[in-house]
Write an enzyme that holds these catalytic residues in place. Structure first.
Site, PDB file in Angstrom:
ATOM      1  N   CYS A 164      45.878  36.528  42.610  1.00 55.95           N
ATOM      2  CA  CYS A 164      44.469  36.608  43.008  1.00 55.95           C
ATOM      3  C   CYS A 164      43.584  35.990  41.938  1.00 55.95           C
ATOM      4  O   CYS A 164      42.430  35.674  42.187  1.00 55.95           O
ATOM      5  CB  CYS A 164      44.072  38.052  43.277  1.00 55.95           C
ATOM      6  SG  CYS A 164      44.703  39.195  42.069  1.00 55.95           S
ATOM      7  N   GLU A 216      40.281  44.571  47.105  1.00 58.59           N
ATOM      8  CA  GLU A 216      40.292  43.455  46.164  1.00 58.59           C
ATOM      9  C   GLU A 216      40.764  42.272  46.981  1.00 58.59           C
ATOM     10  O   GLU A 216      41.876  42.289  47.495  1.00 58.59           O
ATOM     11  CB  GLU A 216      41.218  43.811  45.005  1.00 58.59           C
ATOM     12  CG  GLU A 216      41.119  42.870  43.833  1.00 58.59           C
ATOM     13  CD  GLU A 216      42.244  41.866  43.864  1.00 58.59           C
ATOM     14  OE1 GLU A 216      42.054  40.794  44.488  1.00 58.59           O
ATOM     15  OE2 GLU A 216      43.302  42.144  43.280  1.00 58.59           O
TER      16      GLU A 216
END
Lengths: 493, 493
Positions: free
Chosen positions: A267, A230
């Site tokens: 993120c 990720e």
């Protein structure tokens, strides 16, 4: 010793993890779930030392760390419950029909852990995406053993968290090597782990550069293995004209809050804000400017992250057409992330790919568009994203289905009139997206579906009931959902 | 033009496929299922020309081809039904809770096709794993458009099958570029397809060499994409002593039949047979020898496959310790695949990795073991397999759980007292396995779960009901299974 020869310590570590895997894979879903609840108990039982250590290592405030600790325990519990209550690893049974030509066999499909999984923790979530974080929890849920490579930003926090898992292992009598947290020497040790032939999958949260490096190593092995990385995302937010006119100040306030939350170190931080070049835009910009200028300057996770923030921000601000709208004066520039907003026209944005790169930290770029066509062109230019957000009045939304589709094409999660920084841990969450948001858009790293990354199906054909794994036995002793001859049921056969 | 510049014709083809994808992705699961049933209708309506053409191009007998045609139509129908009746692409809904701190958003997860999929057909299944085969059907089911690269072994058969899909597209008014079958110039055109940035996944059935080459190209792209390659397998069969004593002749007869079925041209052909060096072994070998010697010599799919068979077989027979037990005299050696059985000791097998390589065709290697330890060592030496089979008496099975586990560790499907050559199309089927049987052991290429390879999840957060995709709407207008707040249900909200 050539570069593919395992370092003896690493070789030993992986072999021990493989031995533990071979024992643990005999545990059924209920037994794995029980163990996972024990891990959650141990995490919850950790005292103030955990929070104090994490505070000193990451600069994150106490309230945030307490929340993250609760979230981390919740991840273990909810993934455990999904194993037994949901249909996460969907068992399927097709019974025999000896009268058919040719006779139809009895086939039953279940899932097993892929083997030893190596997890690389994130710097920005010292609990929830680190030692005992989501990747570790989902790999264990799938039936794998885990070797966790500690992040250099919080080694002592990692040791305390590893202790929680180790105590749960001890108390349940599982093999002690089911989980190992190690601090290898930077990248080299990590690469050797990924290259080891007994390692079968990798979980990673971090930069595109780091994730891609591991992906390349893993896919070039004699036996390629998946890397679930990720990575970066600018999480575009698109504002439509009527919403701007109706709520310029409200939207500006919310955006400033989302952008500066946790010093922008998420993120899902909304790094690009795409706004119409309309009459109401100055109202939005003025409010945003006021909000950002007031944002407290705060230390980032560690000095390396702060240095990158300042460098990447400076690179971006130096691009043609980019103008600073607001910048918090940096009191301690080496370690603080001072919130900053810049503006650029859609035309300039479309001509410069550099402008769509992530600046990790509280930096927002307002891209102003002059027409719906220009807006669509900007969204189509974006790379793969974790999230994409649309801010619109209800009537505008209905009239912009093509735009919603374009945002969904680029991302794993689309939001309406919200901001992406909260990532709910639930079954419906998709935390992942088209590359480079993640290396494999078909999986999530948050929510029980994360388990699916680390399990592979195995079918049993014509085996007697007593030899089958528990979840495939006629009586359905685990009481789970199963698809029997095409029909979902909890009933036995 | 550098090697990454798309060939203009290929570029045009992919752009058209992408445009068709963007239209087709608006179809809901029910609409896709309706289309798939139309494709099945059109396949079933194909006349004797199909069978005659396939016979002349592949040397496969009429009865086999008729059966494969029915199987191919069934694949379209059963994958279509799985879209609406099963939980193949599992929709999850977590509703909001505004009273929680922080407020819980409404999140709903569905699946969309990944985009343009390139499919490389197999030589050995001109219908079921080719133009309108399982990879094409599962990619369409997921909502993708497909570019199919015809196999050079049966170009005319491919054209007729493509016609069936094209007519179904016409009759349903879908974009004509939803499916394209092309015959590119060998490997080069295929590589350019896999490199094109708008191609998002690849399906392949064939050799390890071919599958790995595509995998390497795909994983080295700027944006890596998954390649689902179903490749080689020797499908080990393990015989235990009591079963040998009880049924030496029966097992020999069944093995001979499975090994020579379709001139051994199945990916599930049982190429390695692991038997105990017991008193009853000669009975087994004598029967097998008689059966194999009587097996009719038959032409293989094409001369290239026959040439490889003879070469690979000769290489294997030349290894130390390998002895021929039975060999059908080759009447037309250039094109026929003459069944052959050889024997080797477990000791020799363990010392020579060459002996575990696949010889595609009707070749069986009997590996004889002296002890349970030696047997376990042989199974542990094997690479990843599509299938692994255990032949045992019930009491032996119960006493050999470790062996069952070892076989499951190596394969996607474990069989008890059967043979692997039949691959049932059903939900519980796993056709895939650890590398090199497949590039990704977490997926199957047979059965409705094959659809999962080509779909990615997208979550919608806080969207009004009327804008959501049909499968996420409150009322559940498609009537599908959904997990709502953790509970599987068909009820609306």
């Amino acid at each position: 010793m050539n570069e593919n020869t395992p370092i003896p310590e690493i070789n030993q570590l992986v072999i021990q993890a493989q031995e533990a895997f071979l024992v643990f894979k005999q545990a059924n879903a209920k037994q794995r779930a029980d163990f996972m609840h024990r891990v959650a108990d141990e995490i919850e039982a950790l005292g103030p030392e955990l929070i104090a250590t994490a505070q000193s290592e990451t600069n994150l405030p106490e309230a945030r760390l307490n929340g993250e600790k609760a979230r981390t325990a919740f991840q273990w519990r909810s993934y455990a419950d999904a194993l037994t209550n949901s249909n996460i690893l969907p068992v399927q049974i097709d019974t025999s029909n000896p009268d058919r030509t040719p006779p139809k066999p009895d086939i039953r499909k279940t899932y097993v852990g892929v083997g030893v999984v190596v997890v690389f923790g994130a710097s920005n979530f010292p609990f929830a995406f680190s030692t005992s974080g989501g990747d570790t929890a989902s790999a264990i849920a799938a039936g794998c053993s885990v070797i966790f490579k500690s992040h250099s930003g919080h080694p002592e926090t990692s040791k305390i968290m590893a202790g929680a898992i180790e105590r749960a292992i001890q108390k349940t009598g599982l093999p002690s090597n089911l989980f190992a947290a190690i601090a290898t020497d930077g990248v080299v040790g990590g690469q050797h782990l990924v290259k080891h032939h007994l390692v079968k999958a990798v979980g990673f949260t971090g930069s595109i550069q780091g994730g891609r490096a591991l992906f390349d190593i893993a896919s070039q092995r004699p036996e390629p293995i998946p890397v679930f990385a990720e990575m970066g995302s600018v999480n575009p937010v698109v504002l439509l004209p009527e919403r701007l006119a109706a709520a310029a100040e409200e939207v500006a306030n919310q955006y400033a809050q989302s952008l500066t939350l946790g010093v922008g170190q998420f993120c899902t931080n909304p790094g690009i804000f795409i706004a119409p070049n309309d009459r109401a835009l100055p109202r939005f910009l003025t409010t945003l400017q006021a909000q950002i200028t007031q944002a407290p300057s705060a230390p980032m996770l560690h000095s390396g992250i702060a240095a990158s923030y300042h460098k990447n921000k400076a690179d971006l601000l130096a691009q043609d057409g980019v103008e600073v709208l607001a910048e918090v004066p940096a009191t301690t520039p080496e370690t603080h992330g001072n919130a900053t907003i810049a503006t650029v026209s859609a035309q300039a944005f479309l001509g410069n790919p550099k402008l769509s790169e992530e600046v990790f930290g509280p930096f927002g770029l307002i891209v102003t568009y002059d027409s719906p066509q220009e807006l669509l062109a900007v969204t189509q230019r974006l790379e793969g994203q974790l999230t994409a957000t649309l801010l619109a009045e209800p009537a505008e939304l209905a009239a912009n289905r093509e735009l919603v589709a374009a945002l969904a094409d680029k991302s794993g999660r689309v939001l309406f009139n919200g901001f992406p920084t909260g990532v709910e841990v639930c079954g419906a969450m998709q935390h992942g997206g088209p590359y480079p948001a993640a290396t494999d858009s078909r999986f999530t790293s948050v929510g029980p579906d994360a388990i699916k990354r680390f399990a592979r199906p195995v079918s049993y054909q014509n085996f007697p009931d007593e030899v089958l794994p528990d979840e495939l036995k006629n009586a359905n002793p685990l009481g789970i959902w199963r698809t029997v001859n095409g029909t979902l049921t909890k009933a036995g056969l």
